[in-house]
Design a protein around this motif. Sequence first.
Motif, mmCIF file in Angstrom:
data_model
loop_
_atom_site.group_PDB
_atom_site.id
_atom_site.type_symbol
_atom_site.label_atom_id
_atom_site.label_comp_id
_atom_site.label_asym_id
_atom_site.label_seq_id
_atom_site.Cartn_x
_atom_site.Cartn_y
_atom_site.Cartn_z
ATOM 1 N N SER A 13 -10.624 9.418 -5.797
ATOM 2 C CA SER A 13 -10.722 7.986 -5.584
ATOM 3 C C SER A 13 -10.269 7.326 -6.996
ATOM 4 O O SER A 13 -9.477 6.171 -6.715
ATOM 5 N N GLN A 65 -0.398 8.790 5.639
ATOM 6 C CA GLN A 65 -1.365 7.595 6.013
ATOM 7 C C GLN A 65 -0.543 6.383 6.061
ATOM 8 O O GLN A 65 -0.575 5.582 7.025
ATOM 9 N N GLU A 66 0.100 6.109 4.777
ATOM 10 C CA GLU A 66 0.633 4.812 4.868
ATOM 11 C C GLU A 66 1.798 4.682 5.608
ATOM 12 O O GLU A 66 2.539 3.607 6.333
ATOM 13 N N ALA A 84 0.788 4.299 -2.624
ATOM 14 C CA ALA A 84 0.705 5.654 -2.327
ATOM 15 C C ALA A 84 1.950 6.577 -2.774
ATOM 16 O O ALA A 84 1.699 7.463 -3.439
ATOM 17 N N ASP A 122 0.785 -1.200 0.062
ATOM 18 C CA ASP A 122 0.067 -0.150 0.044
ATOM 19 C C ASP A 122 0.830 1.319 0.010
ATOM 20 O O ASP A 122 0.502 2.178 -0.864
ATOM 21 N N TYR A 152 -3.739 1.723 -6.457
ATOM 22 C CA TYR A 152 -3.754 0.729 -5.145
ATOM 23 C C TYR A 152 -3.895 -0.697 -6.162
ATOM 24 O O TYR A 152 -3.612 -1.673 -5.700
ATOM 25 N N ILE A 186 -6.646 7.186 -7.262
ATOM 26 C CA ILE A 186 -6.045 6.386 -6.228
ATOM 27 C C ILE A 186 -6.146 4.817 -6.214
ATOM 28 O O ILE A 186 -5.305 4.008 -6.125
ATOM 29 N N THR A 228 -2.410 10.361 1.496
ATOM 30 C CA THR A 228 -1.931 9.077 1.155
ATOM 31 C C THR A 228 -0.782 8.520 1.899
ATOM 32 O O THR A 228 -0.625 7.708 2.423
ATOM 33 N N TYR A 238 -4.556 15.016 -1.410
ATOM 34 C CA TYR A 238 -4.689 13.775 -1.369
ATOM 35 C C TYR A 238 -3.552 12.908 -1.553
ATOM 36 O O TYR A 238 -3.353 11.974 -0.892
#
Lengths: 213, 478
Positions: free
Chosen positions: B468, B399-400, B326, B322, B475, B471, B396, B392
């Motif tokens: 989205s 977040q990862e 990202a 993930d 992903y 992203i 991301t 974003y």
Amino acid sequence: MTFLQFIFYVLAGIAAISGLMMISVKNPVKAALWLVLAFISTAGVWLTAQAEFLGLVLILVYVGAVMVLFLFVVMMLDINVAQIKEGFTRYLPLGVLVSIAIFALMYLVLGPDRFGLSHYPSPQEFGANYSNTKAIAVPLYTTHAYAFILAAVLLLVGIIAAITLTLRRRPTTEVLYQDIDKQVKVRAEDRFRMVKMDAVVEADVKKEEGKDE
Amino acid sequence: MNFVIPSFAPAMPEIVLLVLASLLLVADTIWSKRYEFATYYATQVILVVVGYLIFESFATEQVITFSGSFVRDTFGDVLKLFIVLISLGIFLFSKEYLLQKKFYKGEYFTLGLFGVLGMFVMVSAYNLITMYLGLEIMSLAIYAMVAMRKDNQFALEAAMKYFVLGALATGMLLYGFSMLYGATGEIQFSKMAQVIASGKADDVVLSFGVVFVVIGLAFKLGAVPFHMWVPDVYHGAPTAVTLFMGTAPKLAAFAMLYRVLIEGLPGLVQDWQTLIIIITVLSLAVGAIVTLVQDNLKRLLAYSGIGHVGFMLLGIVAATPDGYSAAMFYIIVYSITGVAGFGMIVALARTGNAFDKVSDFKGMNKRNPWLALMMLFVMFSMAGIPPFIGFYAKVTVIQEAVRSGFVWLAVYAVVTAVISAFYYLKVVKTMYFDEPDENTKAEPVSRQLNWAVSFVSVALLILGLMPSSLITLCYNSL
């Protein structure tokens, strides 16, 4: 020490010394000649490793073609290398420190502890009928064909780059070019213009001069 | 000797690109005299054709061909499609720029196409040799493009610096490659990973090799402490070339990082993770602090690019699939934003005024409100302000990083992002609140460029409103 090892150390020693000389002599022609010696001794090392094809190609291509061309260029250009190399020794202490550090690292990592005969078997001995050329050619044109073509593309890009950067069309004020296309396309109207104008009568010069007096 | 002719089908986009680029090279010599822009239009058509080929045969599973030297997978196809898209934009901007600076040449476009081919090869490389060759094809084309403006001292200096440092970096990379080969006895990434997993390879030699490989990669990505060339080269190079080398090659360099470190050396994650953490921390710091004092927009974007690479590396540091997705998302977003940012400079550049200083944008709102708004979009997206896509991208990766337990690194990254928001907002302030030096309208070079810049900048907003899809694409491709 076997005879082969003796030969290896002699050739490797010559290669190392001539490499050092190449970067330290002042005269560029001499530097190029030292480089030739480095190439030849490296070719010898390859021969002892039974890579005959590579050794010969190194001599043919690098010594025979590249270095000769290079020498031509060096001899034709009048470069004052002493001037370029001025200040060369300014960073010497730092350079020596860095190279000692790198050499120490390399010795630790690449030394006999890790790449010795106990870790890697000695290379296979081949008979007289073994062809090094074939051993290189077959993978080159089969398994590594993709890489082979890419190398060709790389050379092509190199050629395009070199030509783009060196080809200079000098402006037409300096040199006259013939453009056949343009010459054929020319029509009378482009070169020749008929102008209608009234007749101009020149004033009497003598009369005017007389007036001044 | 039994050798089966490999399947050529997976490499069809590359083959078509190579053939068409070579044909264009010949055709250019005939065309260039009679039809001024034939080469430019042909270049764009070739890119569209290649893009279509990739799109039409979009890979859903991994295919390896050419005896394990070429790989076609979703990851590669997504990156290649973005490389094509970004290159289309780059060439559009370049044409006008070259015309204006009077060094319009067909070779620019052929070299550019070969550069794109090099990137494709890198993205699809599955062994060390093809990776190196792709890198060299790409770099050589860009070196020549930087030096193409022969009468400009800055460009020549930039080309020289780029060439010498690039050669040094390649040397480091090759040295690392040779260590990896020496330790594993394999050049193919998956086999290298197997040998390392089996524990037969010598750890010390491997980590020695990894250090050099990471140095080479950091050089190519322009990450600290190997970033010295970035500002000078970006500044000196003709803006169109800066646009080229600041965007698409980053995608290729990311692909190289992924293929070598993650596909080839997953067993050495401990080794390269530590190195990349150091590089990330330094890049973020330099990207945030040194940028504060830049008054040249090209240098500012160069330094901010260093910071962006630092952010991208956060995803790599996370060392999870993930995290890599990202990072991929981040680098794609960065490339698109880069096209918009450098494209803005190209669009406003006039003869005699490069329009690359921050002060040139003084009172831009009064001189050209629409382009000022577009520049605002670009700056906000780079700063990571919602609802732009840059936000974003930052979210991301952070977040990862947090998910993998690097909370301190994430906090640090947020702090640097806040600092760097200062200089992005400074540009915005200059545009909206400073009085203009001259009251003439700032016209873009051509209407086409006005549209192009607007398109890319608005895309940043639209992508930000519905991030989205992009992203999910990233992903799903890893």
